[in-house]
Design a protein around this motif. Structure first.
Motif: not given
Length: 826
Positions: A629-642
């Motif tokens: 969900h978008t939320g307040t705009g601070d959720n960002g994204v997630y990737v792996t360390a690679a």
């Protein structure tokens, strides 16, 4: 009519004092805002600091440049690249090449030195230039040279980089507190450097870099050659002045906008009330042959006279106040040290003519009402307002209310996140406030009767008389309640919006955090591999290390958008420490070829592939594994360390293994990160500390806005009370003739004033409640677990201040009247 207007200004100067003061202050603030804006437009370019004596600096790629149909789009890279080794080898043929490195150093154990230091190789000191004033250069791994006089040669200093021996000092240059290590030790502490200083001719260096690009040397395309003033881009945070000035512009822009709004409000209220009090006078003029147009021109001429005088006084006041305000914002750290007011004339022209326009706009409605006065009004003698709501007032009030509600509904349906932006939540209450003020006479009577229901039934006549006087003088009550309404509504709406957003962000962080402990690296630093290995060795701790990075995506073919990213070292352990607010997909599907995005992205369908640029500028195509969900705009994204190469681990979320003792694990974690300066906190404590608060500039701007509103409230209330009370000489005299004492008359006025202030407070709370309800609905649509927050302490303090102003103004204006002879003047 001009002669009549000038005569009226001379004889009725007290009635126009409020408008004059309000306009003067408004024009002064507009002049100050304009002068501050002009000063920011003439901002000088920051000069080089650390490399002021370096012939040339070569910096690795630090900017992502993406070509589009509308031209190149750029973004600053989260992880700048180092200068390629092949390019460094070519530069070494031209002259001496010194690799620069920077890393944080922190004094430990309550040392007497600066808490935040920055480390560099000693060979870069000459480029500032730094010159030894005591001791010698470092030679061993534990030897350092420091800036300033906080440590002397021979002293030992405990830091997060070990115990260091000071062997020399250099004078500080004001832009950093530096610690210089040997080049070898600096290379071990910061293995990757992004720039080098070259002792060679600029033209030769440029040619060498161009040849490397022509020969397709890997990584050479984004290398920059910095010479002259461009060497400032090799300093830390070269754009800090621009960011500070942007915040300053927002501060004064917000203050100027609210000033214009409240100025029109006060002037319109003052002139409307004055025209209503002068009905008999206008009726006599109509009887004497004056046309409606002449009466309108008279009122507008009065407004023009007040506007000219007030605008001129405001420009003088602004010229005096601007330098003092500039010095204050520099002192508070809101502006760079060089910020000062320059000699510009256009801000004075803009402020002066804006003051005139505000005066005329504020008086237009009153002038139209004056023109509708009939000759029969000369014979009218009544204290009860029979027609407080005109057709124009109904149309404007209902139109503004409908506009505010419709735009709110449209925003909730189209983009609820827009309601959380500062520009939106600052401007959105204005139509509601104006609508409430225009429609206030409709609710004054029932509200006043409700508030005085109990006092009217108490022994004595004070409560009953206060109720009847308040209800009978609807226009007077509405005129006094209006500025109270504005102040309370702004306080509740603005501070409530900030508190609501802070609460929403805190709730989001708490909702996402499932870790028993969170281990964080010092600001601007990260944990090395050895520290992470020590953390992994703590019995009973299940670790989820993550790094800060960013990804970039091109949306609509023209907008290059940056999203903050968390790079996960162990995706399979993420669910044990983090509860992501997923709208679709599964966290377990995250791998080196996928990404977790949020609903704010243009492409946010699970399974679809999206082209992104990683934090170092590498182009990759990743599959969407899940959507948040978008939320307040601070959720960002997630990737792996690679997909975040080079980003150090700066946060480690820790879950407890089955049967593990929390205190034992916490002690082990603290021991593992003690040498690295890390901090261990419980999940709840970390969530509370990580909840972002409003920036200093935002809070300063809001308090400035509320200060302006409260000041205008005082002006409007005092002006209206002076006019209203002077018109009630006969009423007060009759009360004294019937046996009322001075104290009883003053007590009656005080109760009336408190009732009027309470009416304005209730209407202001209603406006603030509607505004915050819209923000609450937006948060609900964005799936944020938070509710609107009403800042009751601030609202209560504001209401109390408004009540005190109202009572003081009423009693002060009446204190002389009650001492007059008890004779009715017919």
């Amino acid at each position: 009519m001009l002669t009549t207007a000038l005569h009226t200004l001379r004889t009725r100067w007290a009635a126009f004092t409020g408008s004059f003061v309000a306009l003067s202050l408004g024009v002064a603030l507009l002049a100050v805002s304009g002068l501050a804006l002009a000063a920011t437009l003439d901002a000088p370019d920051r000069k080089p600091e650390r490399f002021a004596a370096a012939p040339v600096v070569v910096r690795g790629q630090d900017t992502l440049r993406v070509p589009t149909a509308s031209g190149d789009r750029t973004q600053e890279l989260a992880r700048p690249r180092a200068v390629p080794g092949a390019v460094v080898a070519r530069l070494q043929r031209l002259g001496t090449v010194v690799e620069d490195r920077s890393f944080p150093v922190r004094v430990r154990g309550g040392g007497h030195g600066p808490g935040e230091l920055v480390g560099h190789p000693w060979s870069t000191a000459a480029f500032a230039p730094y010159r030894l004033d005591a001791g010698r250069a470092p030679r061993a791994a534990d030897e350092v040279v420091v800036t300033g006089g906080w440590a002397a040669p021979g002293e030992r200093v405990r830091t997060d980089r070990g115990t260091l021996r000071v062997v020399g000092t250099v004078p500080g240059r004001g832009f950093e507190d530096a610690v210089f290590f040997t080049d070898a030790r600096a290379a071990r502490l910061a293995p990757v450097g992004v720039q080098v200083a070259v002792d060679a001719e600029v033209s030769a260096v440029r040619k060498a870099v161009r040849d490397a690009v022509r020969d397709s040397v890997p990584g050479s395309a984004g290398v920059r050659v910095l010479a002259g003033d461009d060497r400032r881009y090799a300093d830390a945070d070269p754009d800090r002045d621009r960011e500070a000035l942007t915040g300053l512009n927002a501060l004064f822009g917000t203050a100027g906008g609210v000033t214009a709004f409240v100025s029109v409000f006060v002037v319109a209220s003052t002139f409307a009330f004055a025209v209503d009090r002068r009905r008999r006078e206008f009726g006599l003029l109509r009887t004497a042959g004056a046309t409606p147009g002449q009466l309108r021109r008279t009122v507008l001429a009065e407004a023009l006279g007040v506007g000219v005088l007030a605008s001129a006084a405001g420009c003088v006041l602004g010229a005096y106040a601007a330098p003092h305000l500039a010095a204050r914002v520099v002192e508070e750290g809101l502006a760079p040290a060089w910020f000062a007011i320059d000699d510009h004339t256009w801000p004075y022209h803009a402020a002066f003519w804006t003051g005139l326009v505000v005066a005329l706009c504020g008086a237009t409605a009153a002038a139209w009402r004056a023109g509708r006065t009939g000759p029969v009004e000369a014979l009218r003698e009544a204290s009860v307002d029979t027609r407080a709501m005109t057709r124009g007032r109904w149309v404007c009030g209902a139109g503004l209310l409908l506009t505010a509600l419709v735009t709110l509904v449209l925003a909730l349906a189209d983009d609820p996140g827009d309601l959380l932006h500062r520009k939106t939540y600052v401007s959105r209450p204005m139509p509601l406030i104006a609508a409430a003020a225009l429609l206030a006479p409709v609710v004054v009577r029932p509200t006043a009767r409700l508030l005085t229901w109990l006092p009217a039934r108490l022994p004595g006549a004070t409560g009953l008389l206060a109720r009847e006087n308040t209800v009978a003088g609807v226009r007077r009550t509405a005129a006094v309640a209006a500025p109270v309404l504005v102040t309370v509504a702004l306080t509740g709406s603005l501070l409530g919006a900030v508190a609501t957003l802070e609460g929403a962000e805190a709730a989001e962080v708490r909702e996402r955090t499932a870790a028993a402990f969170v281990v964080t690296a010092p600001s601007g630093a990260g944990f090395d591999a050895a520290t992470v290995d020590r953390l992994r060795a703590v019995p009973g701790a299940r670790l989820s290390p993550t790094s800060s990075s960013a990804v970039y995506v091109l949306e609509d073919g023209v907008a290059l958008i940056r999203s903050d990213a968390r790079a996960v070292a162990a995706p399979e352990r993420l669910t044990a420490t983090t509860r992501l607010p997923l709208a679709a997909g599964k966290v377990s599907d995250l791998d080196d070829h996928s990404i977790i995005v949020n609903e704010e992205w243009e492409e946010h369908t699970v399974g679809r592939r999206v082209r992104v640029w990683l934090g170092d500028g590498t182009l990759k195509t990743l599959r969407i594994a899940a959507v948040m969900h978008t939320g307040t705009g601070d959720n960002g994204v997630y990737v792996t360390a690679a997909n975040a190469a080079g980003a150090p681990v700066d946060r480690v979320d820790v879950a407890l293994a089955d049967g593990a003792d929390a205190d034992t694990v916490a002690a082990g974690l603290r021991g593992a990160v003690a040498s690295a300066g890390g901090r261990v906190a419980s999940g709840d404590d970390w969530a509370e500390a990580a909840s972002a608060e409003s920036g200093g500039t935002t809070r300063t701007g809001l308090f400035l806005v509320l200060g302006i509103a409260l000041l205008y409230t005082g002006i409007s209330v005092v002006n209206t009370m002076l006019t209203a009370t002077s018109d009630r000489v006969r009423d007060l005299t009759v009360l004294r003739l019937t046996g009322a004492t001075d104290a009883q008359v003053l007590r009656l006025l005080a109760v009336e004033s408190l009732t009027v202030a309470a009416v304005g407070t209730l209407l202001g709370l209603l406006v603030a409640g509607l505004d915050l309800a819209g923000m609450g609905a937006a948060l609900h649509l964005l799936a944020v677990p938070a509710t609107p927050v009403v800042p009751w302490p601030a609202v209560a303090a504001t209401a109390a201040a408004c009540a005190a102003l109202t009572v003081t103004a009423s009693l002060t204006s009446a204190i002389l009247l009650v001492h007059r002879r008890a004779v009715v003047r017919e």
